[in-house]
Enzyme design. Structure first.
Site, PDB file in Angstrom:
ATOM      1  N   ASP A 177      37.912  51.251  48.593  1.00 38.96           N
ATOM      2  CA  ASP A 177      38.678  51.697  47.422  1.00 38.96           C
ATOM      3  C   ASP A 177      38.085  51.095  46.150  1.00 38.96           C
ATOM      4  O   ASP A 177      37.251  50.183  46.193  1.00 38.96           O
ATOM      5  CB  ASP A 177      40.154  51.286  47.581  1.00 38.96           C
ATOM      6  CG  ASP A 177      41.064  52.015  46.600  1.00 38.96           C
ATOM      7  OD1 ASP A 177      40.591  52.931  45.903  1.00 38.96           O
ATOM      8  OD2 ASP A 177      42.245  51.645  46.501  1.00 38.96           O
ATOM      9  N   LYS A 178      38.575  51.625  45.037  1.00 40.25           N
ATOM     10  CA  LYS A 178      38.187  51.129  43.711  1.00 40.25           C
ATOM     11  C   LYS A 178      39.452  50.803  42.940  1.00 40.25           C
ATOM     12  O   LYS A 178      40.469  51.481  43.103  1.00 40.25           O
ATOM     13  CB  LYS A 178      37.429  52.242  42.983  1.00 40.25           C
ATOM     14  CG  LYS A 178      36.930  51.867  41.636  1.00 40.25           C
ATOM     15  CD  LYS A 178      37.412  52.541  40.376  1.00 40.25           C
ATOM     16  CE  LYS A 178      38.561  53.396  40.244  1.00 40.25           C
ATOM     17  NZ  LYS A 178      38.914  53.738  38.839  1.00 40.25           N
ATOM     18  N   HIS A 179      39.406  49.762  42.116  1.00 43.61           N
ATOM     19  CA  HIS A 179      40.529  49.521  41.207  1.00 43.61           C
ATOM     20  C   HIS A 179      39.971  49.277  39.816  1.00 43.61           C
ATOM     21  O   HIS A 179      39.007  48.521  39.650  1.00 43.61           O
ATOM     22  CB  HIS A 179      41.333  48.294  41.655  1.00 43.61           C
ATOM     23  CG  HIS A 179      42.481  48.018  40.730  1.00 43.61           C
ATOM     24  ND1 HIS A 179      43.695  48.659  40.858  1.00 43.61           N
ATOM     25  CD2 HIS A 179      42.586  47.225  39.647  1.00 43.61           C
ATOM     26  CE1 HIS A 179      44.496  48.257  39.896  1.00 43.61           C
ATOM     27  NE2 HIS A 179      43.842  47.386  39.145  1.00 43.61           N
ATOM     28  N   SER A 180      40.612  49.901  38.822  1.00 44.05           N
ATOM     29  CA  SER A 180      40.196  49.661  37.439  1.00 44.05           C
ATOM     30  C   SER A 180      41.294  48.877  36.747  1.00 44.05           C
ATOM     31  O   SER A 180      42.483  49.088  37.012  1.00 44.05           O
ATOM     32  CB  SER A 180      39.997  51.007  36.737  1.00 44.05           C
ATOM     33  OG  SER A 180      40.116  50.841  35.341  1.00 44.05           O
ATOM     34  N   THR A 195      46.563  56.993  36.592  1.00 39.77           N
ATOM     35  CA  THR A 195      46.013  58.053  37.451  1.00 39.77           C
ATOM     36  C   THR A 195      47.101  58.989  37.975  1.00 39.77           C
ATOM     37  O   THR A 195      46.904  60.203  38.052  1.00 39.77           O
ATOM     38  CB  THR A 195      45.247  57.388  38.615  1.00 39.77           C
ATOM     39  OG1 THR A 195      44.181  56.646  38.050  1.00 39.77           O
ATOM     40  CG2 THR A 195      44.684  58.409  39.588  1.00 39.77           C
ATOM     41  N   ARG A 241      57.374  40.089  34.216  1.00 45.30           N
ATOM     42  CA  ARG A 241      56.271  39.704  33.314  1.00 45.30           C
ATOM     43  C   ARG A 241      56.203  40.645  32.125  1.00 45.30           C
ATOM     44  O   ARG A 241      55.946  40.220  30.982  1.00 45.30           O
ATOM     45  CB  ARG A 241      54.934  39.734  34.071  1.00 45.30           C
ATOM     46  CG  ARG A 241      54.785  38.593  35.062  1.00 45.30           C
ATOM     47  CD  ARG A 241      53.622  38.843  36.003  1.00 45.30           C
ATOM     48  NE  ARG A 241      52.370  39.035  35.289  1.00 45.30           N
ATOM     49  CZ  ARG A 241      51.373  39.798  35.717  1.00 45.30           C
ATOM     50  NH1 ARG A 241      51.456  40.457  36.851  1.00 45.30           N
ATOM     51  NH2 ARG A 241      50.283  39.913  34.999  1.00 45.30           N
ATOM     52  N   SER A 292      48.499  40.066  41.315  1.00 45.38           N
ATOM     53  CA  SER A 292      49.174  41.357  41.254  1.00 45.38           C
ATOM     54  C   SER A 292      48.248  42.473  41.759  1.00 45.38           C
ATOM     55  O   SER A 292      48.615  43.269  42.622  1.00 45.38           O
ATOM     56  CB  SER A 292      49.590  41.615  39.798  1.00 45.38           C
ATOM     57  OG  SER A 292      49.975  42.937  39.608  1.00 45.38           O
ATOM     58  N   LYS A 298      48.100  44.168  46.049  1.00 46.28           N
ATOM     59  CA  LYS A 298      48.274  45.605  46.303  1.00 46.28           C
ATOM     60  C   LYS A 298      47.047  46.189  47.003  1.00 46.28           C
ATOM     61  O   LYS A 298      47.157  47.017  47.898  1.00 46.28           O
ATOM     62  CB  LYS A 298      48.547  46.343  44.986  1.00 46.28           C
ATOM     63  CG  LYS A 298      49.969  46.072  44.479  1.00 46.28           C
ATOM     64  CD  LYS A 298      50.240  46.725  43.144  1.00 46.28           C
ATOM     65  CE  LYS A 298      49.523  46.031  42.036  1.00 46.28           C
ATOM     66  NZ  LYS A 298      50.005  46.282  40.683  1.00 46.28           N
ATOM     67  N   LYS A 299      45.871  45.752  46.589  1.00 49.29           N
ATOM     68  CA  LYS A 299      44.653  46.301  47.209  1.00 49.29           C
ATOM     69  C   LYS A 299      44.497  45.777  48.641  1.00 49.29           C
ATOM     70  O   LYS A 299      44.082  46.510  49.534  1.00 49.29           O
ATOM     71  CB  LYS A 299      43.420  45.938  46.361  1.00 49.29           C
ATOM     72  CG  LYS A 299      43.366  46.709  45.065  1.00 49.29           C
ATOM     73  CD  LYS A 299      43.092  48.177  45.285  1.00 49.29           C
ATOM     74  CE  LYS A 299      43.994  49.078  44.509  1.00 49.29           C
ATOM     75  NZ  LYS A 299      43.774  50.515  44.740  1.00 49.29           N
TER      76      LYS A 299
HETATM   77  N1  URA Z   1      47.535  45.805  36.721  1.00 51.17           N
HETATM   78  C1  URA Z   1      48.298  45.313  37.712  1.00 51.17           C
HETATM   79  O1  URA Z   1      48.474  45.939  38.753  1.00 51.17           O
HETATM   80  N2  URA Z   1      48.817  44.093  37.549  1.00 51.17           N
HETATM   81  C2  URA Z   1      48.636  43.339  36.457  1.00 51.17           C
HETATM   82  O2  URA Z   1      49.132  42.242  36.397  1.00 51.17           O
HETATM   83  C3  URA Z   1      47.848  43.872  35.426  1.00 51.17           C
HETATM   84  C4  URA Z   1      47.300  45.116  35.590  1.00 51.17           C
END
Ligand code: URA
Length: 431
Positions: A83-86, A123, A171, A186, A190-191
């Site tokens: 996967d990719k995360h931006s 997205t 937050r 965070s 999730k990833k």
């Molecule tokens: N994206 C996230 O999922 N978490 C953060 O804390 C900042 C950006």
């Protein structure tokens, strides 16, 4: 560990002590179960904001958050999971291209994505511009689609990392979002819940990014890669430019249109260049014996032969949408230059706020989005323009059109002299 007391943990972080893994795990589970109050968790987050966390503390927080919910599980013998995360930006439609592109290159892509956050686009919001497209798949539906189609882009389910959902909401309203350890935990919790073999991170820097300064983006990239690697995922980060919108289009339907131009019409430009680089970086971690030029050729062939577009169509159909549907756009209006000169800078964040003002993003949680508004940018940093020439085409609704046009024009600095276009890719970290 002595009996856990959240007040003591808050005070210890406030006073600059290093917390133990057990203490962090007890804090997070207490928060999810309700024995640690929102006020206590917010105070602790503020203490972290000022005092920071060591790499070990950051990894422990990530693990504790990951342990707060369900994870995706997979059949090990199948194709690798990537996967990719931006970290988010303006005009960043790379996920729409990259998920089908990676699938066309032979890996499985269980991409769990988010909605717009502040001025940065999301997205899921973009994909929902396609009529019928579902972003609320269950864990079982995600697993089935990844098996049958090869890729999915959907939202997080209720049971994936509940600690992050609750902590992020706190937050967001307590000024504790821009903390590198909190962002790292965070994102990575999730990833990691996706059960990946490899992950590529697109860490953006510049006017439209979370991290305005390159050195901060580097620190965030290092932190993300360190945690991913420590947790057994082959993690790589690219540091990329967000000093101007990525590609031509900004919005929701507009960005789907540009993603399809890259996938179906073989459009070249920054979106394709970045997608190629991210795909090659991810595949390098899977096919470690293959020379980068070979991987680059595989990625280009998947785009040029239309394989990646074919995967995009299958993914959209599997999620209830019609990939060939014409996406409606609002009324086009020109945003014209009020003087001649060089494009010295583009405030990408301001373009993001202009999209929100037009109705294409949210001012408050849950606000519905107008998918038909957006922008096609006609200039990049370093271009020259004459007074009266169009800087952008804006797709707008009458009530806000004049204000939005002014915001877009004000975001584009025109002046004397020349400037260098910032490089699209400013750095690279491997775990
Ligand atoms: N994206 C996230 O999922 N978490 C953060 O804390 C900042 C950006």
């Amino acid at each position: 560990m002595p009996a856990f007391n959240p007040v003591r943990t808050i005070c210890r972080k406030r006073d600059g002590h290093v917390l133990s893994d057990e203490e962090i795990a007890a804090l997070v589970s207490g928060f999810v179960e309700g024995t640690v109050s929102d006020a206590q968790m917010a105070a602790w987050a503020m203490a972290v904001y000022f005092r920071g966390m060591t790499p070990q503390e950051t990894a422990a927080l990530t693990q504790a958050m990951l342990d707060s919910g369900a994870r995706l599980s997979w059949t090990a013998a199948d194709r690798p999971l990537v996967d990719k995360h931006s970290t988010g930006g303006i005009g960043d439609k790379t996920s729409l291209v990259l998920a089908p592109l990676l699938a066309a290159c032979g890996v499985r892509v269980p991409m769990i994505s988010g909605r717009g956050l502040g001025p940065t686009g999301g997205t899921l919001d973009k994909l929902e511009a396609i009529p019928g497209f579902r972003t609320d798949l269950s864990l079982q539906e995600i697993r089935r689609q990844v098996r049958d189609v090869g890729c999915v882009i959907t939202g997080a389910t209720e049971d994936l990392v509940p600690a992050d959902r609750r902590l992020y909401a706190l937050r967001d309203v307590t000024g504790t979002v821009p903390s590198i350890p909190l962002i790292t935990a965070s994102i990575m919790s999730k990833k990691l819940a996706e059960g990946l073999d490899a992950l590529v991170l697109d860490v953006k820097h510049g006017t439209g990014a979370f991290m305005k300064r390159l050195p901060d983006a580097r620190k965030l990239a290092e932190s993300l890669v360190r945690v991913g690697t420590a947790c057994g995922v082959r993690t790589t980060a690219l540091i990329t430019d967000m000093n101007q919108p990525l590609g031509e289009m900004v919005g929701n339907a507009t960005e789907v249109i540009e993603a399809v131009e890259v996938l179906r019409d073989r459009k070249h430009g920054p979106v394709r260049t970045l997608c190629e680089a991210l795909a090659v970086s991810a595949l390098r971690r899977i096919h470690r014996e293959s020379p980068p030029e070979e991987l680059q050729a595989t990625v280009c062939a998947a785009l040029d032969r239309g394989d990646a577009y074919e995967y995009f169509c299958r993914m959209v159909r599997a999620q209830g949408g019609d990939p060939t549907a014409r996406l409606p756009l609002a009324e086009p209006r020109d945003v014209n230059a009020d003087r001649s000169g060089c494009i010295l800078g583009i405030d990408a964040e301001q373009i993001g706020y202009a999209l929100i003002e037009a109705g294409g993003g949210r001012k408050h949680q849950g606000q519905p989005i107008d998918h038909a508004v957006g922008f096609r940018m006609h200039v990049e940093i370093g271009d020259t323009v004459r007074a009266g020439e169009p800087l952008a085409t804006a797709y707008l609704r009458p009530p806000t059109a004049d204000t939005v046009i002014r915001m877009v024009r004000d975001a584009i600095a025109i002046g004397e002299g020349t400037v260098f276009r910032p490089p699209l890719i400013a750095g690279h970290f491997d775990g």
